[in-house]
Scaffold this motif. Structure first.
Motif, short mmCIF file in Angstrom:
data_model
loop_
_atom_site.label_atom_id
_atom_site.label_comp_id
_atom_site.label_asym_id
_atom_site.label_seq_id
_atom_site.Cartn_x
_atom_site.Cartn_y
_atom_site.Cartn_z
N TRP A 1 -1.90 -6.21 0.16
CA TRP A 1 -1.56 -7.16 0.92
C TRP A 1 -1.31 -6.59 2.37
O TRP A 1 -2.02 -7.21 3.46
CB TRP A 1 -0.26 -7.83 0.70
CG TRP A 1 0.18 -9.26 1.36
CD1 TRP A 1 1.02 -9.22 2.22
CD2 TRP A 1 -0.39 -10.41 1.28
NE1 TRP A 1 1.20 -10.47 3.11
CE2 TRP A 1 0.14 -11.21 2.42
CE3 TRP A 1 -1.23 -11.08 0.41
CZ2 TRP A 1 -0.26 -12.70 2.44
CZ3 TRP A 1 -1.71 -12.35 0.52
CH2 TRP A 1 -1.01 -13.18 1.38
N HIS A 2 -0.68 -5.49 2.64
CA HIS A 2 -0.24 -4.81 3.70
C HIS A 2 0.66 -3.65 3.22
O HIS A 2 0.90 -3.61 2.33
CB HIS A 2 0.43 -5.66 4.87
CG HIS A 2 1.93 -6.10 4.48
ND1 HIS A 2 2.16 -7.29 4.11
CD2 HIS A 2 3.00 -5.25 4.50
CE1 HIS A 2 3.30 -7.38 3.84
NE2 HIS A 2 4.05 -6.33 3.97
N PHE A 3 0.56 -2.62 4.28
CA PHE A 3 1.79 -1.51 4.20
C PHE A 3 2.65 -1.84 5.53
O PHE A 3 2.09 -2.59 6.42
CB PHE A 3 1.04 -0.28 4.32
CG PHE A 3 0.20 -0.07 5.42
CD1 PHE A 3 0.65 0.40 6.38
CD2 PHE A 3 -1.29 -0.45 5.40
CE1 PHE A 3 -0.27 0.80 7.50
CE2 PHE A 3 -1.95 -0.23 6.55
CZ PHE A 3 -1.53 0.23 7.38
N SER A 4 3.86 -1.49 5.33
CA SER A 4 4.79 -1.69 6.25
C SER A 4 5.65 -0.30 6.57
O SER A 4 5.92 0.54 5.82
CB SER A 4 5.81 -2.61 5.62
OG SER A 4 6.84 -3.05 6.45
N PHE A 5 5.88 -0.31 8.21
CA PHE A 5 7.02 0.75 8.30
C PHE A 5 8.27 0.04 9.13
O PHE A 5 8.11 -0.95 9.79
CB PHE A 5 6.33 1.55 9.52
CG PHE A 5 5.19 2.32 9.20
CD1 PHE A 5 5.27 3.12 7.90
CD2 PHE A 5 3.84 2.35 9.85
CE1 PHE A 5 4.16 3.85 7.29
CE2 PHE A 5 2.89 3.19 9.28
CZ PHE A 5 3.12 3.94 8.10
N THR A 6 9.44 0.58 8.80
CA THR A 6 10.63 0.20 9.44
C THR A 6 10.74 0.73 10.94
O THR A 6 10.54 2.07 10.76
CB THR A 6 11.67 0.05 8.47
OG1 THR A 6 11.53 -0.47 7.52
CG2 THR A 6 13.27 -0.32 9.35
N THR B 1 -3.90 -11.67 6.29
CA THR B 1 -4.28 -11.71 7.62
C THR B 1 -4.24 -10.15 8.39
O THR B 1 -4.73 -10.17 9.48
CB THR B 1 -3.77 -12.75 8.58
OG1 THR B 1 -2.37 -12.63 8.41
CG2 THR B 1 -4.13 -14.07 7.77
N HIS B 2 -3.43 -9.46 7.89
CA HIS B 2 -2.96 -8.34 8.49
C HIS B 2 -3.04 -7.17 7.59
O HIS B 2 -3.17 -7.13 6.14
CB HIS B 2 -1.68 -8.38 8.95
CG HIS B 2 -0.77 -8.64 7.98
ND1 HIS B 2 -0.61 -9.93 7.39
CD2 HIS B 2 0.47 -7.99 7.52
CE1 HIS B 2 0.53 -9.95 6.56
NE2 HIS B 2 1.03 -8.66 6.62
N ASP B 3 -3.15 -5.83 7.88
CA ASP B 3 -3.13 -4.56 7.44
C ASP B 3 -1.58 -3.66 7.51
O ASP B 3 -1.34 -3.21 6.50
CB ASP B 3 -4.21 -3.65 7.88
CG ASP B 3 -5.42 -4.23 7.92
OD1 ASP B 3 -6.04 -4.50 6.83
OD2 ASP B 3 -6.09 -4.46 8.98
N ALA C 1 6.10 8.77 3.85
CA ALA C 1 4.76 8.46 3.62
C ALA C 1 4.05 8.59 4.81
O ALA C 1 4.68 8.88 5.86
CB ALA C 1 4.82 6.89 3.26
N HIS C 2 2.65 8.43 4.84
CA HIS C 2 2.03 8.45 6.08
C HIS C 2 0.72 7.53 6.15
O HIS C 2 0.32 7.08 4.83
CB HIS C 2 1.36 10.07 6.46
CG HIS C 2 0.30 10.66 5.91
ND1 HIS C 2 0.62 11.27 4.46
CD2 HIS C 2 -0.88 10.69 5.97
CE1 HIS C 2 -0.52 11.60 4.01
NE2 HIS C 2 -1.48 11.09 4.93
N LEU C 3 0.26 7.16 7.04
CA LEU C 3 -0.65 6.24 7.20
C LEU C 3 -1.99 7.33 7.79
O LEU C 3 -1.88 7.67 8.76
CB LEU C 3 -0.74 5.12 8.02
CG LEU C 3 -2.00 4.31 8.40
CD1 LEU C 3 -2.55 3.90 7.27
CD2 LEU C 3 -1.32 3.23 9.59
#
Length: 164
Positions: free
Chosen positions: A5-10, A67-69, A93-95
């Motif tokens: 669905w997506h990945f997320s960063f705080t 709709t988003h990454d 983690a890293h992107l």
């Protein structure tokens, strides 16, 4: 599972992070919202949670059900402590982002004040041998990576030709 669905960063400051990811890295802002509701509090496990959210997409990527990454989340309440740039800590983690020219992007981002762990390094072993890669940090010390694939892995789009 049938997809991501997506990945997320705080992040500490949503506006600053949206500017970084959109203006410097080329992500497209899709949507912003405040989440100050019971559902979100139950989801994140904080009874007083109040979040600001931004959803961003990589332009040109095929869109599936989402709709988003990338989702950026700022916790207005409760505020958390920074994780720091500790890539060796469990949970870090890293992107990695695919680029056409890691050295050119390194130069452009360095000139804009982005902090790099190292300049682009030639990949000399493994499946990506012949490419280039480097780590850099976002405003919250989240590790990001530029990856220039080796020529053997490039698509016609990477070489400037039209995609089929």
């Amino acid at each position: 599972m049938f997809g991501v669905w997506h990945f997320s960063f705080t992040v500490a400051d949503l506006d600053r992070s949206v500017d970084f990811y959109a203006s410097l890295l080329g992500f497209q802002l899709v949507h912003r919202q405040d989440q100050d509701n019971d559902y979100t509090r139950r989801l994140v496990g904080y009874p007083d949670a109040d979040l600001r959210i931004a959803q961003l997409a990589v332009p040109g990527q095929p869109r599936g059900i989402s709709t988003h990454d990338l989702e950026l989340v700022e916790y207005r309440t409760p505020r958390g402590e920074p994780f720091g740039p500790h890539r060796n800590r469990p949970g870090a983690a890293h992107l990695a982002m695919c680029v056409e020219d890691a050295r050119a992007d390194h130069a452009r981002l360095s000139a804009a004040g982005v902090r790099f762990v190292s300049p682009p390094q030639e990949i000399t072993a493994g499946i990506n041998a012949g490419g280039f890669t480097c780590y850099f940090l976002d405003p919250d010390d989240i590790t990001l990576e530029l990856v220039q694939p080796p020529r053997t892995m490039r698509t016609p789009h990477d070489e400037g030709a039209e995609s089929p």
